[in-house]
Each structure stands twice: as C-alpha cells, then as structure tokens.
Design a protein around this motif. Structure first.
Motif, PDB file in Angstrom:
ATOM      1  N   LEU A  92      52.867  40.341  44.278  1.00 44.78           N
ATOM      2  CA  LEU A  92      51.740  39.719  43.596  1.00 44.78           C
ATOM      3  C   LEU A  92      51.381  40.490  42.332  1.00 44.78           C
ATOM      4  O   LEU A  92      51.636  41.696  42.235  1.00 44.78           O
ATOM      5  CB  LEU A  92      50.519  39.677  44.524  1.00 44.78           C
ATOM      6  CG  LEU A  92      50.679  38.912  45.843  1.00 44.78           C
ATOM      7  CD1 LEU A  92      49.406  39.062  46.678  1.00 44.78           C
ATOM      8  CD2 LEU A  92      50.966  37.445  45.587  1.00 44.78           C
ATOM      9  N   PRO A  93      50.767  39.809  41.350  1.00 47.26           N
ATOM     10  CA  PRO A  93      50.230  40.525  40.181  1.00 47.26           C
ATOM     11  C   PRO A  93      49.216  41.569  40.646  1.00 47.26           C
ATOM     12  O   PRO A  93      48.550  41.385  41.671  1.00 47.26           O
ATOM     13  CB  PRO A  93      49.568  39.419  39.361  1.00 47.26           C
ATOM     14  CG  PRO A  93      50.248  38.166  39.794  1.00 47.26           C
ATOM     15  CD  PRO A  93      50.583  38.356  41.245  1.00 47.26           C
ATOM     16  N   ALA A  94      49.079  42.655  39.894  1.00 45.05           N
ATOM     17  CA  ALA A  94      48.239  43.777  40.313  1.00 45.05           C
ATOM     18  C   ALA A  94      46.814  43.350  40.655  1.00 45.05           C
ATOM     19  O   ALA A  94      46.263  43.746  41.688  1.00 45.05           O
ATOM     20  CB  ALA A  94      48.227  44.838  39.219  1.00 45.05           C
ATOM     21  N   ALA A  95      46.200  42.519  39.775  1.00 43.76           N
ATOM     22  CA  ALA A  95      44.810  42.112  40.006  1.00 43.76           C
ATOM     23  C   ALA A  95      44.685  41.303  41.297  1.00 43.76           C
ATOM     24  O   ALA A  95      43.758  41.495  42.086  1.00 43.76           O
ATOM     25  CB  ALA A  95      44.303  41.295  38.818  1.00 43.76           C
ATOM     26  N   VAL A  96      45.634  40.400  41.512  1.00 47.40           N
ATOM     27  CA  VAL A  96      45.611  39.575  42.716  1.00 47.40           C
ATOM     28  C   VAL A  96      45.879  40.438  43.953  1.00 47.40           C
ATOM     29  O   VAL A  96      45.257  40.235  45.007  1.00 47.40           O
ATOM     30  CB  VAL A  96      46.659  38.446  42.619  1.00 47.40           C
ATOM     31  CG1 VAL A  96      46.696  37.629  43.907  1.00 47.40           C
ATOM     32  CG2 VAL A  96      46.364  37.555  41.424  1.00 47.40           C
ATOM     33  N   ALA A  97      46.765  41.401  43.819  1.00 49.16           N
ATOM     34  CA  ALA A  97      47.097  42.275  44.944  1.00 49.16           C
ATOM     35  C   ALA A  97      45.881  43.069  45.401  1.00 49.16           C
ATOM     36  O   ALA A  97      45.648  43.240  46.603  1.00 49.16           O
ATOM     37  CB  ALA A  97      48.230  43.218  44.554  1.00 49.16           C
ATOM     38  N   TRP A  98      45.073  43.556  44.439  1.00 52.48           N
ATOM     39  CA  TRP A  98      43.876  44.313  44.804  1.00 52.48           C
ATOM     40  C   TRP A  98      42.867  43.443  45.533  1.00 52.48           C
ATOM     41  O   TRP A  98      42.240  43.878  46.509  1.00 52.48           O
ATOM     42  CB  TRP A  98      43.244  44.929  43.564  1.00 52.48           C
ATOM     43  CG  TRP A  98      43.862  46.229  43.151  1.00 52.48           C
ATOM     44  CD1 TRP A  98      44.642  46.476  42.066  1.00 52.48           C
ATOM     45  CD2 TRP A  98      43.754  47.480  43.856  1.00 52.48           C
ATOM     46  NE1 TRP A  98      45.045  47.790  42.037  1.00 52.48           N
ATOM     47  CE2 TRP A  98      44.509  48.430  43.114  1.00 52.48           C
ATOM     48  CE3 TRP A  98      43.111  47.883  45.017  1.00 52.48           C
ATOM     49  CZ2 TRP A  98      44.619  49.754  43.523  1.00 52.48           C
ATOM     50  CZ3 TRP A  98      43.218  49.205  45.420  1.00 52.48           C
ATOM     51  CH2 TRP A  98      43.962  50.124  44.674  1.00 52.48           C
ATOM     52  N   VAL A  99      42.713  42.213  45.081  1.00 54.66           N
ATOM     53  CA  VAL A  99      41.794  41.288  45.757  1.00 54.66           C
ATOM     54  C   VAL A  99      42.293  40.996  47.175  1.00 54.66           C
ATOM     55  O   VAL A  99      41.514  41.000  48.140  1.00 54.66           O
ATOM     56  CB  VAL A  99      41.650  39.979  44.953  1.00 54.66           C
ATOM     57  CG1 VAL A  99      40.845  38.952  45.755  1.00 54.66           C
ATOM     58  CG2 VAL A  99      40.976  40.253  43.618  1.00 54.66           C
ATOM     59  N   ALA A 100      43.590  40.731  47.293  1.00 57.53           N
ATOM     60  CA  ALA A 100      44.167  40.447  48.605  1.00 57.53           C
ATOM     61  C   ALA A 100      44.040  41.651  49.528  1.00 57.53           C
ATOM     62  O   ALA A 100      43.729  41.512  50.714  1.00 57.53           O
ATOM     63  CB  ALA A 100      45.636  40.050  48.447  1.00 57.53           C
ATOM     64  N   TRP A 101      44.276  42.855  48.981  1.00 58.02           N
ATOM     65  CA  TRP A 101      44.147  44.071  49.783  1.00 58.02           C
ATOM     66  C   TRP A 101      42.709  44.243  50.275  1.00 58.02           C
ATOM     67  O   TRP A 101      42.477  44.597  51.430  1.00 58.02           O
ATOM     68  CB  TRP A 101      44.561  45.278  48.955  1.00 58.02           C
ATOM     69  CG  TRP A 101      44.513  46.570  49.711  1.00 58.02           C
ATOM     70  CD1 TRP A 101      45.476  47.099  50.504  1.00 58.02           C
ATOM     71  CD2 TRP A 101      43.422  47.506  49.745  1.00 58.02           C
ATOM     72  NE1 TRP A 101      45.066  48.302  51.039  1.00 58.02           N
ATOM     73  CE2 TRP A 101      43.811  48.571  50.589  1.00 58.02           C
ATOM     74  CE3 TRP A 101      42.167  47.546  49.140  1.00 58.02           C
ATOM     75  CZ2 TRP A 101      42.983  49.663  50.837  1.00 58.02           C
ATOM     76  CZ3 TRP A 101      41.339  48.625  49.401  1.00 58.02           C
ATOM     77  CH2 TRP A 101      41.759  49.671  50.238  1.00 58.02           C
ATOM     78  N   GLY A 102      41.738  43.974  49.405  1.00 57.83           N
ATOM     79  CA  GLY A 102      40.341  44.079  49.801  1.00 57.83           C
ATOM     80  C   GLY A 102      39.988  43.091  50.897  1.00 57.83           C
ATOM     81  O   GLY A 102      39.265  43.422  51.844  1.00 57.83           O
ATOM     82  N   PHE A 103      40.513  41.863  50.780  1.00 52.86           N
ATOM     83  CA  PHE A 103      40.243  40.840  51.795  1.00 52.86           C
ATOM     84  C   PHE A 103      40.837  41.230  53.147  1.00 52.86           C
ATOM     85  O   PHE A 103      40.178  41.117  54.185  1.00 52.86           O
ATOM     86  CB  PHE A 103      40.826  39.500  51.331  1.00 52.86           C
ATOM     87  CG  PHE A 103      40.695  38.403  52.349  1.00 52.86           C
ATOM     88  CD1 PHE A 103      39.503  37.723  52.517  1.00 52.86           C
ATOM     89  CD2 PHE A 103      41.773  38.056  53.166  1.00 52.86           C
ATOM     90  CE1 PHE A 103      39.378  36.726  53.474  1.00 52.86           C
ATOM     91  CE2 PHE A 103      41.655  37.066  54.117  1.00 52.86           C
ATOM     92  CZ  PHE A 103      40.455  36.391  54.265  1.00 52.86           C
TER      93      PHE A 103
END
Length: 257
Positions: free
Chosen positions: A103-114
């Motif tokens: 995933l793109p970095a920004a999306v990956a961080w959101v997904a990781w947080g979720f």
C-alpha cells in the motif's frame, strides 16, 4: 467463603518457586511457567497444558523470537484456551499488517492504525482489564509469598507489574522506529517484515537485560509501559483475584510435584 487451597499456603513457605507469567482473557486468566500453563475461568472452569520447549536459549535474538512465539501457545494451540473463531480473528489481525507493504505509505499508516485499534479492542474486551489486574496481583503474591493472605483478601499486592507485556509493547515501538531508520540494507519487498522481526528480537534482548540488571535505574526504560498499565488494567475484586490464584495453584501443583 471458599477456603484457600492448601498448596498456596504451603507455597508461601517455599524458599524457591518457579517464575510465572500470565495473560488475561475476557473470561479468565492464563498463568504460565517455563513448563506448564493453566487457564482458570470466571465460571469455575480449569484447563491445563504444557508449554512448548524452546531449544535456542543460548542464541541471542533468535531466543527472543522463539520466546514470543511460545508465549502465545496457550491461545493458538488447538487444545488451548481460544476457540477456532477467535484464533482466526487474532491470526488475521496479527498477520494482516504484513500485507501493508503493497500500500502507499499514507494508506498503510491508516490501515496499521485501524488494525492496531481493532486488535486492542478485541484483546481488552469483557472482563479483561480487571482480570489483567488480577493476573498481576496473583503473580506478585507468588513473588512476595503472600498467596494465602491474598486469597483471603488480607493482602493486596500491586496490580501493576514490571514484567507485563504492556511494558514490552511500549519498548518495542521506539526500537522499531529506530531500526527502520538505521536499517543498513537496500529496501526490498520483505524489508518491513525483517525490520519487525529484528526489532522484536532486539527488544526482547533489551527486556531480558533490564529484568536481570542489578541497577534499579535500568527500569527507567519500563516506565512508559508501567504508565500504560493504568489504561490496560483495572482494580480487580477478590473473586477475580481468586480466579487468577486458581490458575497459579494449578501451575504450582504441576511444577512442585
């Protein structure tokens, strides 16, 4: 009033007892030693099993990874305390972040947080917070030889623990961030996985060193996790403490046989 199991009173007089760890569940407490585990349920159920043997205790880093894997044995084994559905949910929540490398970095961080939030909600559901405090209290009662008094409610060892997994989790976050910055090899698809495993292993070595250190100042590294325990534990009542002590008694019975 339930009588204190005789073994707990006997254990108070023992000069040496096995080192215990544990895990709070929504419906009970798991207590583990190097060789055995026991789960005492709030409904009175009791389940027991053997811990997997690790053969890499003298190999730095590798021993840490194996120790972490063994800690989850009471949950992920088919004969353990978790049902098939729960094992699948926990397995998914733990493994899913490995796919975030695509995933793109920004999306990956959101997904990781979720995923992290979902994992925390799942782990700390139900009675878990109070039973987490009970687990710590029961283990502290072993270390202070106050098992009988704790069962009776005359003693109330701390619900906070220097050896809690919360302390480890708080320590692994900065270690992982540092490892990600100083990773000396060229980035590859598998780099996040290697960094994560290396960080867990390195944190375990640091954890072992702090626990074994004769200098109390070394424990300053554990203060963030100790503070987090104000969120991950609640003050247990006497019956919840006895649930944890029941699991302690089951493990001690097998260890001292």
């Amino acid at each position: 009033m339930r009588a204190c199991p005789p073994l707990l009173a006997e254990a108070d007089s023992r000069p040496r007892l096995p080192r215990l760890g544990g895990m709070a569940r929504p419906n009970g407490v798991v207590i583990v030693s190097e060789r055995f585990w026991a789960f005492a349920g709030h409904d009175g159920t009791l389940r027991e099993g053997a811990m997997p043997r690790t053969r890499f205790d003298r190999i730095p880093l590798l021993r840490g990874v194996m120790k972490l894997a063994a800690a989850f044995a009471p949950v992920f084994r088919r004969s353990g305390v978790a049902g098939r559905r729960e094992r699948r949910i926990l397995g998914t929540l733990i493994v899913a972040p490995l796919g975030f490398v695509f995933l793109p970095a920004a999306v990956a961080w959101v997904a990781w947080g979720f995923i992290t939030a979902a994992l925390l909600v799942w782990i700390f559901r139900g009675r878990t917070l109070r039973l987490h405090g009970a687990e710590h209290r029961a283990i502290a009662a072993v270390e202070k030889r106050r098992l009988a008094a704790t069962w009776a409610g005359a003693a109330r060892p701390s619900r906070f623990s220097w050896r809690c997994g919360t302390n480890f989790a708080a320590l692994v976050v900065p270690v992982t961030a540092l490892a990600d910055r100083v990773w000396p090899f060229a980035p590859a698809l598998y780099t996040p996985l290697l960094v994560t495993v290396f960080s867990l292993a390195l944190t375990m070595e640091l954890w072992r060193a702090v626990q074994a250190s004769p200098w109390r100042i070394a424990r300053i590294l554990l203060l963030p996790g100790l503070g987090l325990q104000r969120l991950t534990t609640r003050e247990p009542d006497l019956e919840e403490t006895r649930v944890a002590l029941t699991a302690v008694e089951a493990v001690l019975r097998r260890e001292l046989a």
